[in-house]
Scaffold this motif. Structure first.
Motif, PDB file in Angstrom:
ATOM      1  N   LYS A  33      -8.941  17.532   5.752  1.00 39.96           N
ATOM      2  CA  LYS A  33      -7.728  17.957   6.471  1.00 39.96           C
ATOM      3  C   LYS A  33      -6.648  16.907   6.299  1.00 39.96           C
ATOM      4  O   LYS A  33      -5.464  17.196   6.289  1.00 39.96           O
ATOM      5  N   LYS A  34      -7.101  15.630   6.211  1.00 38.91           N
ATOM      6  CA  LYS A  34      -6.156  14.514   6.044  1.00 38.91           C
ATOM      7  C   LYS A  34      -6.493  13.772   4.757  1.00 38.91           C
ATOM      8  O   LYS A  34      -7.233  12.799   4.768  1.00 38.91           O
ATOM      9  N   SER A  35      -5.947  14.256   3.657  1.00 45.80           N
ATOM     10  CA  SER A  35      -6.175  13.578   2.374  1.00 45.80           C
ATOM     11  C   SER A  35      -5.191  12.416   2.250  1.00 45.80           C
ATOM     12  O   SER A  35      -5.560  11.281   1.988  1.00 45.80           O
ATOM     13  N   LEU A  36      -3.903  12.724   2.463  1.00 45.82           N
ATOM     14  CA  LEU A  36      -2.828  11.727   2.374  1.00 45.82           C
ATOM     15  C   LEU A  36      -2.015  11.805   3.658  1.00 45.82           C
ATOM     16  O   LEU A  36      -1.621  12.894   4.073  1.00 45.82           O
ATOM     17  N   VAL A  37      -1.783  10.656   4.280  1.00 46.07           N
ATOM     18  CA  VAL A  37      -1.061  10.658   5.560  1.00 46.07           C
ATOM     19  C   VAL A  37       0.079   9.637   5.500  1.00 46.07           C
ATOM     20  O   VAL A  37      -0.137   8.469   5.197  1.00 46.07           O
ATOM     21  N   THR A  38       1.294  10.099   5.770  1.00 42.94           N
ATOM     22  CA  THR A  38       2.489   9.253   5.716  1.00 42.94           C
ATOM     23  C   THR A  38       3.265   9.415   7.021  1.00 42.94           C
ATOM     24  O   THR A  38       3.261  10.493   7.608  1.00 42.94           O
ATOM     25  N   ILE A  54      -6.414   8.651   3.259  1.00 40.84           N
ATOM     26  CA  ILE A  54      -5.497   7.551   2.932  1.00 40.84           C
ATOM     27  C   ILE A  54      -4.286   7.600   3.851  1.00 40.84           C
ATOM     28  O   ILE A  54      -3.565   8.598   3.887  1.00 40.84           O
ATOM     29  N   HIS A  55      -4.070   6.510   4.588  1.00 42.59           N
ATOM     30  CA  HIS A  55      -2.882   6.395   5.448  1.00 42.59           C
ATOM     31  C   HIS A  55      -1.963   5.343   4.835  1.00 42.59           C
ATOM     32  O   HIS A  55      -2.397   4.211   4.579  1.00 42.59           O
ATOM     33  N   TYR A  56      -0.707   5.703   4.636  1.00 43.21           N
ATOM     34  CA  TYR A  56       0.237   4.772   4.025  1.00 43.21           C
ATOM     35  C   TYR A  56       1.001   3.996   5.108  1.00 43.21           C
ATOM     36  O   TYR A  56       1.642   4.604   5.974  1.00 43.21           O
ATOM     37  N   ALA A  57       0.914   2.676   5.030  1.00 40.63           N
ATOM     38  CA  ALA A  57       1.659   1.837   5.986  1.00 40.63           C
ATOM     39  C   ALA A  57       3.153   2.036   5.759  1.00 40.63           C
ATOM     40  O   ALA A  57       3.596   2.279   4.638  1.00 40.63           O
ATOM     41  N   GLU A  58       3.916   1.893   6.851  1.00 34.69           N
ATOM     42  CA  GLU A  58       5.366   2.121   6.743  1.00 34.69           C
ATOM     43  C   GLU A  58       6.030   1.046   5.890  1.00 34.69           C
ATOM     44  O   GLU A  58       6.918   1.319   5.095  1.00 34.69           O
ATOM     45  N   SER A  59       5.619  -0.202   6.105  1.00 33.46           N
ATOM     46  CA  SER A  59       6.181  -1.326   5.334  1.00 33.46           C
ATOM     47  C   SER A  59       5.328  -2.549   5.633  1.00 33.46           C
ATOM     48  O   SER A  59       4.490  -2.532   6.532  1.00 33.46           O
ATOM     49  N   MET A  60       5.567  -3.608   4.882  1.00 35.76           N
ATOM     50  CA  MET A  60       4.834  -4.869   5.102  1.00 35.76           C
ATOM     51  C   MET A  60       5.009  -5.356   6.546  1.00 35.76           C
ATOM     52  O   MET A  60       4.084  -5.862   7.156  1.00 35.76           O
ATOM     53  N   ASP A  61       6.218  -5.186   7.090  1.00 35.88           N
ATOM     54  CA  ASP A  61       6.500  -5.693   8.449  1.00 35.88           C
ATOM     55  C   ASP A  61       5.730  -4.924   9.523  1.00 35.88           C
ATOM     56  O   ASP A  61       5.494  -5.419  10.609  1.00 35.88           O
ATOM     57  N   ASN A 107     -11.357   6.135   7.117  1.00 39.50           N
ATOM     58  CA  ASN A 107      -9.908   5.926   7.023  1.00 39.50           C
ATOM     59  C   ASN A 107      -9.603   4.681   6.202  1.00 39.50           C
ATOM     60  O   ASN A 107     -10.272   3.654   6.352  1.00 39.50           O
ATOM     61  N   ALA A 108      -8.572   4.773   5.389  1.00 38.29           N
ATOM     62  CA  ALA A 108      -8.074   3.591   4.672  1.00 38.29           C
ATOM     63  C   ALA A 108      -6.601   3.413   5.017  1.00 38.29           C
ATOM     64  O   ALA A 108      -5.886   4.396   5.217  1.00 38.29           O
ATOM     65  N   LEU A 109      -6.167   2.153   5.071  1.00 38.86           N
ATOM     66  CA  LEU A 109      -4.737   1.858   5.190  1.00 38.86           C
ATOM     67  C   LEU A 109      -4.298   1.291   3.850  1.00 38.86           C
ATOM     68  O   LEU A 109      -4.950   0.391   3.308  1.00 38.86           O
ATOM     69  N   SER A 110      -3.207   1.813   3.315  1.00 35.11           N
ATOM     70  CA  SER A 110      -2.725   1.355   2.009  1.00 35.11           C
ATOM     71  C   SER A 110      -1.306   0.817   2.144  1.00 35.11           C
ATOM     72  O   SER A 110      -0.428   1.502   2.662  1.00 35.11           O
ATOM     73  N   ILE A 114      -7.344   2.150  -6.782  1.00 34.21           N
ATOM     74  CA  ILE A 114      -8.089   2.264  -5.514  1.00 34.21           C
ATOM     75  C   ILE A 114      -7.814   3.624  -4.854  1.00 34.21           C
ATOM     76  O   ILE A 114      -8.706   4.236  -4.270  1.00 34.21           O
ATOM     77  N   ILE A 115      -6.583   4.119  -4.967  1.00 38.07           N
ATOM     78  CA  ILE A 115      -6.229   5.415  -4.380  1.00 38.07           C
ATOM     79  C   ILE A 115      -7.028   6.543  -5.051  1.00 38.07           C
ATOM     80  O   ILE A 115      -7.513   7.463  -4.386  1.00 38.07           O
ATOM     81  N   TYR A 116      -7.194   6.455  -6.388  1.00 38.35           N
ATOM     82  CA  TYR A 116      -8.038   7.446  -7.072  1.00 38.35           C
ATOM     83  C   TYR A 116      -9.486   7.312  -6.587  1.00 38.35           C
ATOM     84  O   TYR A 116     -10.177   8.313  -6.373  1.00 38.35           O
ATOM     85  N   LEU A 117      -9.933   6.063  -6.434  1.00 38.99           N
ATOM     86  CA  LEU A 117     -11.296   5.801  -5.946  1.00 38.99           C
ATOM     87  C   LEU A 117     -11.490   6.424  -4.552  1.00 38.99           C
ATOM     88  O   LEU A 117     -12.505   7.077  -4.277  1.00 38.99           O
ATOM     89  N   TYR A 118     -10.496   6.222  -3.667  1.00 39.77           N
ATOM     90  CA  TYR A 118     -10.571   6.817  -2.323  1.00 39.77           C
ATOM     91  C   TYR A 118     -10.683   8.344  -2.410  1.00 39.77           C
ATOM     92  O   TYR A 118     -11.421   8.975  -1.655  1.00 39.77           O
ATOM     93  N   GLN A 119      -9.908   8.939  -3.318  1.00 36.93           N
ATOM     94  CA  GLN A 119      -9.956  10.403  -3.456  1.00 36.93           C
ATOM     95  C   GLN A 119     -11.355  10.843  -3.884  1.00 36.93           C
ATOM     96  O   GLN A 119     -11.892  11.842  -3.390  1.00 36.93           O
ATOM     97  N   PHE A 120     -11.949  10.071  -4.771  1.00 35.55           N
ATOM     98  CA  PHE A 120     -13.299  10.356  -5.276  1.00 35.55           C
ATOM     99  C   PHE A 120     -14.344  10.271  -4.158  1.00 35.55           C
ATOM    100  O   PHE A 120     -15.318  11.017  -4.144  1.00 35.55           O
ATOM    101  N   ARG A 121     -14.119   9.374  -3.192  1.00 37.27           N
ATOM    102  CA  ARG A 121     -15.096   9.150  -2.125  1.00 37.27           C
ATOM    103  C   ARG A 121     -14.745   9.880  -0.820  1.00 37.27           C
ATOM    104  O   ARG A 121     -15.392   9.690   0.200  1.00 37.27           O
ATOM    105  N   GLY A 122     -13.700  10.694  -0.855  1.00 38.95           N
ATOM    106  CA  GLY A 122     -13.344  11.477   0.326  1.00 38.95           C
ATOM    107  C   GLY A 122     -12.791  10.643   1.468  1.00 38.95           C
ATOM    108  O   GLY A 122     -13.008  10.933   2.642  1.00 38.95           O
TER     109      GLY A 122
END
Length: 590
Positions: free
Chosen positions: A21-26, A243-250, A217-220, A232-240
């Motif tokens: 349900k949550k493959s990519l989360v932004t 992926i949650h994308y951080a807003e920024s370094m800060d 869950n992964a944070l990228s 690593i993102i392809y690897l995460y997709q392979f392992r189900g």
């Protein structure tokens, strides 16, 4: 279940095996927005159909430039690759001049940008890029076409059979991407990576990741334009993995609490900052709490895996974990168990203390040219040794040349540099890629990196100095944010140091030392005395000819924007030396 041989096979495999349900989360406007495996595949096909309607053919190049990681990046990536075209990701922070060079050199036909900051840089040089037909933005901008136009163009499914025909024509050894290395010297080089280069690397690296498939869950936050995070993102997709994308370094510290990741990737600089902020919190404690905190840190810094320190140490470690380290972990979302560290050498003390705190920092090694992983540590089956970059991936072969250089052969080694036969021939010989790194493999098969071949230098006394070893030791000091060891052809090594300005100001306040602006601070006698203590302490570990005999503090913060650092935070040594040539002259008197 279909076999994965091309990069765009990953989302289809994920859909079939996990259907997340949550493959990519932004996060958009303060809300986390999830894209499911099914939506990911559907939108990618939409992009492919639209690109066909725009006339995109196999081997056309499309540039993607994003300030932060986001779902749109992945959708574009798969949409481009399915057609046998190539995705050219570009570092957003490089100069306008480099934008112009990369867009022209790659002959990119279309360019997708994240925001106005990137768009303005492209726009500033666009008149000099004849191949570039159009620019689209992910963010809504008044002066730029939006990527939603492309999505809309792909809604009609009439040409989906044509997309399928293109997909079937793509072979594993076809070119998938051009990645322009943020070289520390000269013009960026376009590394040509095939589908098989990156697919094989993701599948082999995956064997070193222990995680619950389909429920992790992964944070990228490391840039997707860098092959490390992208693989690593392809690897995460392979392992189900979700992926949650951080807003920024800060915003990482906020996002980590919101997402509670089990796994993430990091570069040593990020881990150093996390460690420093934890220590700063400990230093603010008082009484017994402070005593316990630093007792636990002390235990952590002595950590060895597999109970090598004996039962008494293990008993103390269990207590430290219960009383102190569990709070560290809670502060990082509570579930963080696996951190893959790469891109630069990790200080052994960080590997020790994070693993003691049950946040398994595993150091690996690789380069853009090797898609990128060559070796990586693995906590299981005795595959972890502090101070090394782990054992080689399966199907990877390394030989150590006579001068100590690491040479690599394997399915992850690039085709070569785009339009540069000469430079390709310099680094690829007899199927081996010459890494430019110096290292050794111990009797148990662990690889250890000792230095960069090009960065080692000789003093006028004929002694070799490995600057990275010194720099890593010096950066353990809370006072030192960045350091560059100099002294090639000179009588002794010296150092240019960028202070941790926040930390030194706090120190100055506590010790009633009056410091003005940064220029005053870096020449203040009391400050310099304190830095001398840090330098003396760090020098203890080194031979007489290696010791840093003199240093100068620089008044400005070293940054990517000002040209001190590459986008992966490596030192641009030539530029740093040039910027501070007056300090260099002061040290060496010429």
């Amino acid at each position: 279940m279909q076999e994965i041989t091309r990069l765009f096979d990953f989302p289809y495999y994920q859909l079939e095996k996990y259907n997340l349900k949550k493959s990519l989360v932004t996060k958009y406007n303060g809300e986390w927005v999830a894209t499911s495996s099914q939506e990911y595949v559907n939108k990618s096909n939409q992009i492919s159909r639209a690109l066909l309607r725009l006339g995109i053919k196999p081997n056309d190049k499309i540039a993607v430039i994003s300030m932060s990681n986001r779902t749109e990046w992945n959708v574009m990536d798969i949409g481009i690759l399915q057609l046998g075209a190539q995705n050219v990701p570009i570092y957003p922070t490089i100069s306008e001049e480099d934008y112009e060079y990369v867009l022209n050199h790659s002959e990119a036909i279309y360019c997708f940008v994240s925001c106005s900051e990137v768009y303005n840089k492209v726009e500033a040089v666009r008149k000099n890029i004849p191949n570039l037909k159009e620019v689209f933005s992910f963010d809504e901008l008044d002066n730029c076409k939006n990527w939603s136009e492309i999505l809309a163009l792909g809604v009609d499914t009439a040409n989906q059979p044509e997309v399928e025909k293109h997909k079937n024509a793509v072979k594993p050894h076809d070119l998938a991407t051009l990645i322009y290395t943020s070289g520390t010297t000269g013009r960026p080089k376009g590394v040509m990576l095939t589908h098989d280069n990156v697919v094989s690397n993701a599948l082999e690296s995956s064997k070193r990741f222990s995680l619950v498939e389909g429920d992790t869950n992964a944070l990228s936050f490391l840039p997707l334009c860098h092959i490390y995070e992208r693989m690593i993102i392809y690897l995460y997709q392979f392992r189900g993995v979700s992926i949650h994308y951080a807003e920024s370094m800060d915003k990482i510290s906020d996002n980590i609490k919101e997402v509670s990741p089990y796994v993430m990737t990091a570069v040593p600089r990020v881990l150093e900052k996390v460690y420093d902020s934890i220590i700063a919190k400990g230093a603010a404690l008082t009484g017994i709490k402070k005593m316990l905190f630093f007792w636990a840190v002390d235990i952590g810094l002595k950590y060895e895996p597999y109970g090598q320190n004996g039962w008494w140490y293990e008993w103390q470690l269990a207590l430290a974990r219960k009383l102190i380290f569990s709070k560290w972990k809670a502060g990082l979302g509570g579930k963080l168990s696996f951190v893959a560290s790469g891109s630069a050498a990790l200080q052994p003390r960080l590997a020790r203390v994070f693993n003691a705190a049950e946040m398994g920092v595993m150091e690996g090694y690789g380069l853009t040219e090797t898609s990128p992983v060559i070796s990586v540590n693995d906590m299981r089956d005795g595959g972890f040794r502090i101070g090394t970059v782990g054992k080689l991936l399966d199907r990877t072969e390394v030989k150590i040349a006579e001068d100590g250089e690491i040479c690599v052969k394997g399915p992850q080694v690039m085709l070569g540099y785009y339009k540069d036969k000469e430079k390709t021939a310099e680094v690829l010989e007899g199927g081996y890629f010459h890494t430019g790194d110096i290292g050794e493999i111990d009797s148990d098969g662990f690889l250890k990196i000792t230095d960069r071949k090009k960065e080692m230098f000789k003093t006028s006394g004929g002694k070799y100095v490995a600057p990275q070893l010194l720099e890593n030791r010096f950066k353990q000091s809370r006072f030192i944010e960045q350091i560059m060891v100099i002294g090639e052809g000179e009588k002794m090594p010296a150092a240019l140091i960028q202070p941790d300005f926040d930390f030194i100001r706090d120190w100055a306040k506590i010790h009633n030392v009056k410091v003005g602006d940064n220029k005053d601070l870096v020449t203040n006698e009391k400050v310099l005395e304190r830095y001398q203590e840090e330098v003396d302490l760090a020098n203890e570990n080194f031979a007489k000819w290696e010791k840093v005999k003199q240093f100068r503090l620089t008044p400005d913060v070293w940054s990517i924007e000002e040209g001190h650092l590459t986008p992966t935070l490596k030192l641009k040594r030539k530029i740093v030396r040039e910027k501070y040539k007056d300090l260099y002259k002061e040290i060496y008197g010429h």
